[in-house]
Design an enzyme around this catalytic site. Structure first.
Site, PDB file in Angstrom:
ATOM      1  N   SER A 118       0.834  -1.208   0.000  1.00  0.00           N
ATOM      2  CA  SER A 118       0.000   0.000   0.000  1.00  0.00           C
ATOM      3  C   SER A 118       0.858   1.243   0.000  1.00  0.00           C
ATOM      4  O   SER A 118       0.397   2.307  -0.384  1.00  0.00           O
ATOM      5  CB  SER A 118      -0.877   0.033   1.258  1.00  0.00           C
ATOM      6  OG  SER A 118      -1.799  -1.004   1.243  1.00  0.00           O
ATOM      7  N   HIS A 139      -2.375  -3.466  -6.617  1.00  0.00           N
ATOM      8  CA  HIS A 139      -2.901  -3.080  -5.307  1.00  0.00           C
ATOM      9  C   HIS A 139      -4.398  -3.341  -5.221  1.00  0.00           C
ATOM     10  O   HIS A 139      -5.214  -2.592  -5.754  1.00  0.00           O
ATOM     11  CB  HIS A 139      -2.583  -1.589  -5.067  1.00  0.00           C
ATOM     12  CG  HIS A 139      -2.881  -1.124  -3.690  1.00  0.00           C
ATOM     13  ND1 HIS A 139      -3.476   0.087  -3.409  1.00  0.00           N
ATOM     14  CD2 HIS A 139      -2.669  -1.724  -2.483  1.00  0.00           C
ATOM     15  CE1 HIS A 139      -3.608   0.211  -2.107  1.00  0.00           C
ATOM     16  NE2 HIS A 139      -3.131  -0.871  -1.525  1.00  0.00           N
ATOM     17  N   GLU A 151      -5.504  -1.188  -8.352  1.00  0.00           N
ATOM     18  CA  GLU A 151      -4.550  -0.248  -8.941  1.00  0.00           C
ATOM     19  C   GLU A 151      -3.360  -1.025  -9.505  1.00  0.00           C
ATOM     20  O   GLU A 151      -2.792  -1.875  -8.805  1.00  0.00           O
ATOM     21  CB  GLU A 151      -4.050   0.742  -7.884  1.00  0.00           C
ATOM     22  CG  GLU A 151      -5.119   1.715  -7.425  1.00  0.00           C
ATOM     23  CD  GLU A 151      -4.653   2.610  -6.283  1.00  0.00           C
ATOM     24  OE1 GLU A 151      -5.082   3.760  -6.235  1.00  0.00           O
ATOM     25  OE2 GLU A 151      -3.868   2.143  -5.414  1.00  0.00           O
ATOM     26  N   ASN A 189      -5.198   5.856  -1.920  1.00  0.00           N
ATOM     27  CA  ASN A 189      -4.722   6.217  -0.585  1.00  0.00           C
ATOM     28  C   ASN A 189      -4.256   7.669  -0.522  1.00  0.00           C
ATOM     29  O   ASN A 189      -4.313   8.297   0.527  1.00  0.00           O
ATOM     30  CB  ASN A 189      -3.621   5.263  -0.120  1.00  0.00           C
ATOM     31  CG  ASN A 189      -4.213   3.919   0.286  1.00  0.00           C
ATOM     32  OD1 ASN A 189      -5.417   3.818   0.520  1.00  0.00           O
ATOM     33  ND2 ASN A 189      -3.394   2.893   0.346  1.00  0.00           N
TER      34      ASN A 189
HETATM   35  N1  LIG Z   1      -5.079  -5.012   5.022  1.00  0.00           N
HETATM   36  C1  LIG Z   1      -5.416  -4.089   4.115  1.00  0.00           C
HETATM   37  O1  LIG Z   1      -6.443  -3.389   4.234  1.00  0.00           O
HETATM   38  C2  LIG Z   1      -4.564  -3.898   2.890  1.00  0.00           C
HETATM   39  C3  LIG Z   1      -5.138  -3.330   1.743  1.00  0.00           C
HETATM   40  C4  LIG Z   1      -4.350  -3.222   0.580  1.00  0.00           C
HETATM   41  C5  LIG Z   1      -3.024  -3.629   0.596  1.00  0.00           C
HETATM   42  N2  LIG Z   1      -2.494  -4.152   1.748  1.00  0.00           N
HETATM   43  C6  LIG Z   1      -1.097  -4.606   1.691  1.00  0.00           C
HETATM   44  O2  LIG Z   1      -1.111  -6.024   1.526  1.00  0.00           O
HETATM   45  C7  LIG Z   1       0.015  -6.615   2.189  1.00  0.00           C
HETATM   46  C8  LIG Z   1      -0.463  -7.658   3.188  1.00  0.00           C
HETATM   47  O3  LIG Z   1      -1.324  -7.049   4.105  1.00  0.00           O
HETATM   48  P1  LIG Z   1      -2.285  -7.931   5.038  1.00  0.00           P
HETATM   49  O4  LIG Z   1      -3.236  -6.982   5.663  1.00  0.00           O
HETATM   50  O5  LIG Z   1      -2.796  -9.106   4.288  1.00  0.00           O
HETATM   51  O6  LIG Z   1      -1.248  -8.440   6.135  1.00  0.00           O
HETATM   52  P2  LIG Z   1      -1.418  -9.687   7.137  1.00  0.00           P
HETATM   53  O7  LIG Z   1      -0.577  -9.357   8.318  1.00  0.00           O
HETATM   54  O8  LIG Z   1      -2.859 -10.010   7.336  1.00  0.00           O
HETATM   55  O9  LIG Z   1      -0.774 -10.909   6.330  1.00  0.00           O
HETATM   56  C9  LIG Z   1       0.585 -10.938   6.006  1.00  0.00           C
HETATM   57  C10 LIG Z   1       0.975 -12.416   5.896  1.00  0.00           C
HETATM   58  O10 LIG Z   1       2.312 -12.469   5.385  1.00  0.00           O
HETATM   59  C11 LIG Z   1       2.950 -13.594   6.007  1.00  0.00           C
HETATM   60  N3  LIG Z   1       4.392 -13.420   5.847  1.00  0.00           N
HETATM   61  C12 LIG Z   1       5.234 -12.639   6.561  1.00  0.00           C
HETATM   62  N4  LIG Z   1       6.482 -12.749   6.086  1.00  0.00           N
HETATM   63  C13 LIG Z   1       6.441 -13.620   5.042  1.00  0.00           C
HETATM   64  C14 LIG Z   1       7.410 -14.124   4.133  1.00  0.00           C
HETATM   65  N5  LIG Z   1       8.689 -13.764   4.210  1.00  0.00           N
HETATM   66  N6  LIG Z   1       7.002 -15.004   3.180  1.00  0.00           N
HETATM   67  C15 LIG Z   1       5.710 -15.391   3.103  1.00  0.00           C
HETATM   68  N7  LIG Z   1       4.742 -14.941   3.937  1.00  0.00           N
HETATM   69  C16 LIG Z   1       5.107 -14.058   4.893  1.00  0.00           C
HETATM   70  C17 LIG Z   1       2.441 -13.549   7.439  1.00  0.00           C
HETATM   71  O11 LIG Z   1       2.620 -14.811   8.073  1.00  0.00           O
HETATM   72  C18 LIG Z   1       0.986 -13.160   7.236  1.00  0.00           C
HETATM   73  O12 LIG Z   1       0.143 -14.303   7.133  1.00  0.00           O
HETATM   74  C19 LIG Z   1       0.801  -5.448   2.799  1.00  0.00           C
HETATM   75  O13 LIG Z   1       1.790  -5.049   1.912  1.00  0.00           O
HETATM   76  C20 LIG Z   1      -0.268  -4.348   2.928  1.00  0.00           C
HETATM   77  O14 LIG Z   1       0.267  -3.037   2.887  1.00  0.00           O
HETATM   78  C21 LIG Z   1      -3.226  -4.323   2.877  1.00  0.00           C
END
Ligand SMILES: NC(=O)c1ccc[n+]([C@@H]2O[C@H](COP(=O)([O-])OP(=O)(O)OC[C@H]3O[C@@H](n4cnc5c(N)ncnc54)[C@H](O)[C@@H]3O)[C@@H](O)[C@H]2O)c1
Length: 229
Positions: A118, A139, A151, A189
């Protein structure tokens, strides 16, 4: 054709993106470092598909087909056959770069490699991959299966043809893709930040009540969510 989709990270976003890909008849391989990843992710998707069956949105046969197309793996090497990678691990730039560096040793040269970040620069993340021209931002919004907008972010090094290919792919996934350059916040964002912060300023400056600010934005302005509630 992008048939095998690899997803790194099976958290909130990774699981949602996996669901979207499965429901578009893709083979999906998820790699996550958390203990019991296979059980947690499979259970989550099973419950989700059961809910969709309950709402008559999918059939039991479709659920079985989706789950048969899902593989949870315990090493990044097992992503080798993927055509499209979507990285959705925790928001940590160094870790994302380490993962992209690791993928360099694993993926075929034709793979398209995306980050769901993000906030980080796609150009910076892509610099860790063996061929940065194959990297983009992709995204999704939360929850990925519900939110139509995606995106597509073109990094400094991205091959422009891949932007078009990904746009077509996302349209096939019944998403609405928009293309943005690699700048902080991309489109949504960047707009969201002043949306929330201006609402807070109006409230802090005692210019309107919280209720009236929310009412004005949601009901009169037509936004789906109030900025303060
Ligand atoms: N949550 C949101 O609203 C949202 C929206 C858009 C984008 N994002 C982006 O998406 C990405 C993930 O966000 P999320 O909310 O799903 O996070 P999350 O914490 O729910 O999930 C992240 C996952 O990644 C795993 N992980 C950590 N290190 C790892 C590695 N080296 N290899 C493989 N897996 C690994 C963790 O175990 C976890 O299950 C981030 O970059 C975030 O900025 C989040």
């Amino acid at each position: 054709m992008l048939e095998i989709i690899g997803i790194l990270g099976g958290g909130a976003m990774g699981r949602g993106i996996a669901q979207v890909a499965l429901q578009n008849n893709k083979s999906v391989i998820v790699y996550d470092v958390m203990p019991n990843a296979a059980e947690i992710i499979t259970n989550h998707l099973t419950v989700t598909f059961d809910l969709l069956i309950g709402k008559a949105k999918i059939t039991n046969d479709q659920k079985n087909e989706y789950l048969a197309n899902l593989k949870i793996v315990d090493s990044m090497q097992k992503l080798a056959d993927c055509d499209l990678i979507i990285e959705a691990i925790i928001e940590d730039l160094q870790l994302k770069k380490t993962v992209f560096e690791g993928l360099s040793k694993v993926l075929k040269s034709s793979a398209i490699v995306c980050s769901n970040t993000s906030s980080f620069s796609i150009t910076a993340i892509a610099s860790a991959y063996k061929d940065p021209s194959r990297c983009l931002g992709l995204h999704f919004f939360n929850p990925a299966p519900v939110m139509p907008l995606v995106e597509i972010i073109s990094a400094y090094q991205t091959d422009p043809l891949l932007v078009e290919q990904l746009k077509a792919e996302m349209t096939n996934w019944k998403k609405t893709p928009v293309v943005a350059k690699d700048t902080p916040g991309f489109i949504v964002n960047r707009i969201a930040r002043p949306f929330y912060s201006e609402a807070l300023r109006i409230y802090e400056e005692n210019l309107a009540t919280k209720e009236d600010i929310d009412l004005a934005i949601k009901q009169i302005g037509g936004f789906k969510m109030e900025p303060l509630s």
